[in-house]
Design an enzyme around this catalytic site. Structure first.
Site, short mmCIF file in Angstrom:
data_model
loop_
_atom_site.label_atom_id
_atom_site.label_comp_id
_atom_site.label_asym_id
_atom_site.label_seq_id
_atom_site.Cartn_x
_atom_site.Cartn_y
_atom_site.Cartn_z
N HIS A 113 13.75 -1.91 -1.55
CA HIS A 113 13.07 -2.00 -2.84
C HIS A 113 14.19 -2.83 -3.67
CE1 HIS A 113 11.28 -0.06 -6.40
NE2 HIS A 113 12.27 0.26 -6.80
N LEU A 152 1.64 4.83 1.59
CA LEU A 152 1.41 5.33 2.88
C LEU A 152 1.31 7.00 2.38
CD1 LEU A 152 3.75 3.37 4.81
CD2 LEU A 152 1.23 3.26 4.92
N ARG A 208 0.97 -0.88 -0.03
CA ARG A 208 0.00 0.03 -0.14
C ARG A 208 1.00 1.21 -0.08
NH1 ARG A 208 -4.73 -1.83 -1.38
NH2 ARG A 208 -5.76 0.25 -0.72
C1 GRF Z 1 10.91 -7.54 -2.16
O1 GRF Z 1 11.48 -7.76 -3.53
C2 GRF Z 1 10.91 -6.15 -1.90
O2 GRF Z 1 12.12 -5.58 -2.35
C3 GRF Z 1 9.70 -5.48 -2.47
O3 GRF Z 1 8.68 -6.45 -2.43
C4 GRF Z 1 9.30 -7.79 -2.23
C5 GRF Z 1 8.73 -8.42 -1.03
O4 GRF Z 1 9.01 -9.89 -1.00
N1 GRF Z 1 9.41 -4.41 -1.77
P1 GRF Z 1 8.74 -10.71 0.15
O5 GRF Z 1 7.41 -10.58 0.66
O6 GRF Z 1 9.76 -10.10 1.38
O7 GRF Z 1 9.23 -12.12 -0.02
#
Ligand code: GRF
Length: 196
Positions: free
Chosen positions: A112, A96, A94
């Site tokens: 990220h 924020l 989501r």
């Molecule tokens: C990861 O690639 C993270 O960088 C991004 O969303 C993904 C989440 O994966 N923000 P997980 O739920 O931690 O397996």
């Protein structure tokens, strides 16, 4: 004998939860504590994982709130009950609002899957390959109200293979994420991250 880890980390999730798992598994090594988990998605595998591990877990389902502000108030209440020093977004899907971000400014982190400022937003691995990027990776940054635009704390990169496809690249970057996020929280726990 020490008193044990004192940095309390709340992890906020929406889905798979592989970063949650890495954060939890490496907490002792890096000397922080996963104080609990908050999810907007009741069906997230991350919620399952947290329950099985005996972590405090709270679901704040965004669909139950009429407005984003009301949802974010409930999210903040759930987080505040965990008394966190740091809030780690880990696959939280989501966006924020500015009030929420301001409330936790300087202790709200996100991971990220790109080397920001390259490739903010979604679908980063495909975009990196299409752009012919020679290096790719992951970033841990402070959250501000600019999407994926807050100050960068740390990055981990890797060379992109000549014939690499999206799934292979995504898997290698994810493995890097699982090293990077716990490492950053370890730095934070040791007082090595300064937010001015
Ligand atoms: C990861 O690639 C993270 O960088 C991004 O969303 C993904 C989440 O994966 N923000 P997980 O739920 O931690 O397996």
């Amino acid at each position: 004998m020490g008193l044990g880890p004192s940095l309390r980390v709340a992890v906020v999730v929406s889905g798979r939860g592989s970063n949650l798992r890495a954060l939890h598994e490496k907490a002792a090594q890096y000397e922080y504590l996963v104080a609990g988990v908050v999810s907007n998605n009741p069906a997230a595998p991350a919620v399952d994982y947290a329950s099985r591990q005996g972590l405090p877990v709270c679901v704040v389902d965004h669909r139950a709130y009429a407005t984003r502000a009301l949802f974010e108030d409930a999210l903040a209440s759930a987080l505040d009950r965990l008394n966190p020093d740091v809030i780690a977004l880990a696959g939280f899907l989501r966006v924020l609002g500015a009030d929420f971000v301001r409330r936790y400014q300087g202790r709200l982190l996100n991971i990220h899957p790109s080397l920001l400022p390259a490739f903010p937003g979604l679908d980063t691995h495909r975009r990196a390959l299409e752009a012919g990027a020679r290096v790719h990776g992951a970033t841990v940054h402070l959250v501000t109200d600019a999407l994926d635009g807050g100050p960068i704390i740390a990055q981990a990169g890797l060379p992109v293979g000549p014939a690499e496809d999206v799934p292979a690249l995504a898997a290698r970057v994810l493995a890097l994420e699982h090293e990077l996020y716990p490492y950053v929280l370890g730095c934070w726990a040791r007082g090595e991250v300064a937010v001015r």
